[in-house]
Design a protein around this motif. Structure first.
Motif, PDB file in Angstrom:
ATOM      1  N   TYR A   1       0.872  -1.176   0.000  1.00  0.00           N
ATOM      2  CA  TYR A   1       0.000   0.000   0.000  1.00  0.00           C
ATOM      3  C   TYR A   1       0.907   1.224   0.000  1.00  0.00           C
ATOM      4  O   TYR A   1       1.926   1.253   0.702  1.00  0.00           O
ATOM      5  CB  TYR A   1      -0.921   0.025   1.212  1.00  0.00           C
TER       6      TYR A   1
ATOM      7  N   MET B   1      -4.761   0.232  -3.933  1.00  0.00           N
ATOM      8  CA  MET B   1      -3.456   0.021  -3.299  1.00  0.00           C
ATOM      9  C   MET B   1      -2.737   1.316  -2.932  1.00  0.00           C
ATOM     10  O   MET B   1      -1.556   1.276  -2.579  1.00  0.00           O
ATOM     11  CB  MET B   1      -2.517  -0.804  -4.186  1.00  0.00           C
TER      12      MET B   1
ATOM     13  N   THR C   1      -9.877   1.871   1.396  1.00  0.00           N
ATOM     14  CA  THR C   1      -9.485   0.609   0.769  1.00  0.00           C
ATOM     15  C   THR C   1     -10.525  -0.460   1.033  1.00  0.00           C
ATOM     16  O   THR C   1     -10.807  -1.302   0.174  1.00  0.00           O
ATOM     17  CB  THR C   1      -8.108   0.166   1.297  1.00  0.00           C
TER      18      THR C   1
END
Length: 599
Positions: free
Chosen positions: A320, A334, A358
Motif C-alpha cells: 500500500y 493500493m 481501501t
C-alpha cells in the motif's frame, strides 16, 4: 416554508413489443433470476509514453472484456475523465452555476489555456481486429459494436489514444499546489460498468467513480530521473533507453489504476509484520516540520492498517502506498494521493480516512457516484473509531462530529435523501453533510438499534460476503438482519430513502408514571434512563414493535411501542424525579431539548 398543492393523475401506460422488437438498443431481456449475482470482468494491458515537458502522452490499450451478464450487449462506453478539464465542460459549467462552488474548482477550468487543459483523444478502436464506430461526448466515449457481445462471451478491444495532463484542479493533474509533477488518476480510457441496473456511463461532473473489476498490466515510459509510485506491483527492474525508463506494473483484482511521479520524491518503506509493505512518497524540498511529519507517519499507518484488518477484514494485497499529490485526499487501488503540507494530526487523519477507503469502496466496491454515503459515510465511521483507538482519546462517542453534521443538515431545511445521485445535490455542503456525516451516522446509529456487538459482526460479515464485488445499500441491512434475525427495512427506508427525522420527547411524569411522545416520523426503539426520588437510577429499553426483536441489553425490557401510536406510557415501582431519552446520544434525535424532563 413552501406549501405545494399536488394533483395526482392516474396514468395507464399500455406498451407492447411486436415480433422481434428489442426492448432497448443496449440489451435484450433475460429470464435469468435477478437473485443470481454476476459482475463483469475486464483485463487491461496499457502502454504509455509520457513527455514530462509537454505533459502529453501516447497510449496503446488492449482490453479483454468478459460479459458475465445474462444480456446481449450492442454498445459499450468508456470514461474519458480528463475531458472534464476544458472550458465549457459539464464540470466547468456546473461549478460556475452551483450556489456554493468548491474552491478547488471554482472558475479555474474556464480559464485554462489550450496547453493547460486535459484531454483524451481516441484515434482508433478495434473489436476483435475490426475497426468500429465511436463518438466522444464530453467525458464519455460511445461505442457501437461490430458484433453484439453475448452472455459469457469475451471480446478484445484495441485502442490507440493521445492525452494531455491538465493543470491540477480536481484529483488528477500536473504541478499541484505543492509542486508534485504528476498526479495520475483517471488518466486512461476506462470501460464503464454494466450491471443488473444497466450501464453506468455517468459524465464526470465532479464526484467519484465506479469501475469494472479486473487485472491491469501497465507499462509506463517516463524520464529516468522520475520516481514513480502507485497501484500495482513493479515487475523487475525498469529498462532504460535514451534517458527514459520503462516501468512494468501488474495489479490483480482491482477496479482502477493510479500513479504519481516526481523527480524529487523521497521513497520510504515500512514492512508490517505478517502484513503488506507500506510505501511513502513525498517531496524532499518540504519544510523541515513537514518532513518530520512524513518520517513519523509510517509506524502509525501500520497501526491503522492493523485496526482496519482486524475490525473489517484482512487487507488482501502485498503493498500500500501513501503518496503526496492531488488536491486533498483521494483513495485509489493500493494507494492514496494526499497533500503533504499539514500538521501531523491532519496528515495522520487524512491517511486514516483514505486508507479506510481501501475497505469501504475499493474492496467493498459500491457505486460511489450513486451511493456516495456508503463509501464516505462508512469510511468516516471506521476511521473515527481507528483514530479514537490510535490516539487513545477514549471519547464515549467518537462519531460526535458526524452527529453534529447530520443534525445541522436535518434542521437546515435543505436536506435531500441519501438516494440522491451525488451530482444532483443543490449545494455542495448538503452533499458533504449527507455523504460523510449522515452516512457515518447511518452505521453508528445502526449499532444503537441492533447492539454494538451485532454491528461489529455485521461489518465483518458484510466484508466477507461482498469484498471484490459491488454491494448496494440494502446489502448492509440484509447482512444485519441475517446476523440478528431482526426486521430492519424500516430503518433503511426512513433514514436512507427519505428525509424523515427522529424526534422523541418526554411528555409528562406523574408520580410513578411516564408518558413519552413520538414527534418525528421516523420510528426507533428507545433507551430510557430514569432517576428516582431516592437517588437510585434504572435503565429501560422499549423495543420497536416493527423490529420484531430486542437488542442485547442490561436494561429492563418493557412492552413494545407500535410506531403509529403517538404516545407511550408505563409505570415504575418508585416515585420518579427525572427521565432521559437516549443518554448515550447515539440516536440522531433532531431536538434533544425535549429528551429530558424533571418532575
Amino acid at each position: 416554508m413552501k406549501h405545494f398543492t399536488i394533483s395526482l393523475l392516474s396514468l395507464l401506460i399500455i406498451t407492447s413489443c411486436g415480433p422481434g422488437k428489442q426492448l432497448s438498443n443496449t440489451s435484450k431481456a433475460s429470464n435469468v433470476s435477478a437473485s443470481v449475482y454476476w459482475q463483469q470482468h475486464v483485463d487491461y494491458a496499457i502502454e504509455i509514453d509520457m513527455d514530462v515537458n509537454s505533459y502529453r502522452y501516447k497510449g496503446k490499450q488492449k482490453l479483454v472484456y468478459t460479459n458475465n451478464s445474462p444480456d446481449v450487449l450492442n454498445r459499450v462506453y468508456y470514461h474519458l475523465y480528463f475531458n472534464a478539464f476544458q472550458p465549457g465542460s459539464e464540470m466547468d459549467v456546473r461549478s460556475l452555476n452551483i450556489k456554493d462552488p468548491s474552491p478547488k474548482i471554482s472558475d479555474r477550468i474556464s480559464k485554462l489555456q489550450p496547453n493547460e487543459i486535459g484531454y483524451i483523444k481516441v484515434n482508433s478502436l478495434k473489436q476483435n481486429g475490426t475497426t468500429i464506430s465511436h463518438h466522444t461526448v464530453g467525458t464519455v466515449l460511445e461505442v457501437q459494436l461490430d458484433k453484439p457481445i453475448g452472455p459469457g462471451e469475451k471480446v478484445t478491444f484495441d485502442m490507440d489514444f493521445d492525452a494531455q495532463v491538465p493543470i491540477q484542479i480536481r484529483r488528477s493533474g500536473r504541478n499541484n499546489k505543492e509542486g508534485v509533477a504528476l498526479s495520475m488518476s483517471q488518466w486512461y480510457p476506462k470501460l464503464a460498468e454494466y450491471d443488473d441496473e444497466g450501464w453506468h456511463a455517468d459524465p464526470y461532473i465532479g464526484r467519484e467513480f465506479h469501475g469494472v473489476w479486473g487485472d491491469f498490466d501497465v507499462k509506463l515510459t517516463i524520464d529516468e530521473d522520475y520516481v514513480v509510485g502507485g497501484t500495482g506491483y513493479l515487475q523487475g527492474e525498469p529498462t532504460v533507453e535514451s534517458g527514459k525508463k520503462t516501468l512494468h506494473f501488474k495489479a490483480p483484482r482491482v477496479h482502477d489504476f493510479t500513479w504519481a511521479a516526481d523527480p524529487d520524491f523521497i521513497h520510504d518503506t515500512f514492512q508490517i509484520q505478517n502484513g503488506p509493505l507500506l510505501h511513502f512518497y513525498y517531496k524532499k524540498d518540504l519544510e523541515q516540520q513537514y518532513l518530520d511529519n512524513w518520517k513519523k507517519l509510517p509506524s502509525e499507518t501500520a497501526m491503522l492498517m492493523d485496526f482496519f484488518s482486524e475490525n473489517i477484514g484482512k487487507y488482501p494485497y502485498d503493498q500500500y502506498s501513501v503518496i503526496q499529490g492531488g488536491d486533498g485526499g483521494m483513495e485509489y487501488a493500493m494507494c492514496t494521493l494526499i497533500t503533504g503540507k499539514r500538521s501531523y494530526g491532519s496528515l495522520l487523519g487524512v491517511t486514516a480516512h483514505e486508507l479506510a477507503h481501501t475497505w469501504f469502496q475499493f474492496l467493498l466496491a459500491s457505486n460511489e457516484t450513486k451511493h456516495e454515503w456508503m463509501d464516505e459515510g462508512f469510511t468516516s465511521y471506521i476511521s473515527a473509531l481507528a483514530m479514537n483507538a490510535l490516539r487513545d482519546d477514549k471519547k464515549p462517542n467518537p462519531l460526535e462530529g458526524s452527529y453534529r453534521g447530520y443534525l445541522a443538515l436535518a434542521n437546515s431545511g435543505y436536506e435531500q435523501p441519501l438516494t440522491t445521485h451525488s451530482d444532483r445535490y443543490e449545494f455542495n455542503q448538503v452533499y458533504s453533510n449527507a455523504a460523510y456525516s449522515k452516512g457515518a451516522v447511518f452505521l453508528a446509529q445502526l449499532g444503537y438499534v441492533i447492539g454494538e456487538d451485532n454491528l461489529k459482526k455485521t461489518i465483518k460479515k458484510y466484508f466477507d460476503d461482498f469484498s471484490f464485488k459491488h454491494p448496494k445499500p440494502f446489502d448492509i441491512i440484509r447482512t444485519a438482519e441475517r446476523i440478528t434475525d431482526f426486521e430492519l427495512d424500516w430503518y433503511f427506508i426512513d433514514f436512507a430513502q427519505t428525509t424523515n427525522t427522529i424526534d422523541y420527547g418526554v411528555k409528562s411524569i406523574d408520580g410513578k408514571s411516564v408518558t413519552l411522545e413520538r414527534k418525528g416520523l421516523m420510528p426507533m426503539p428507545i433507551d430510557l434512563s430514569v432517576t428516582y426520588i431516592d437517588g437510585t437510577t434504572e435503565d429501560f429499553y422499549i423495543p420497536l414493535q416493527m423490529m420484531r426483536g430486542e437488542k442485547p441489553t442490561s436494561a429492563t425490557i418493557i412492552s413494545d411501542w407500535a410506531w403509529a401510536m403517538p404516545t407511550y406510557s408505563f409505570k415504575t415501582k418508585k416515585e420518579i424525579e427525572s427521565v432521559e431519552i437516549d443518554a448515550s446520544q447515539m440516536m440522531a434525535d433532531v431536538d434533544r431539548g425535549n429528551n429530558v424532563l424533571t418532575d
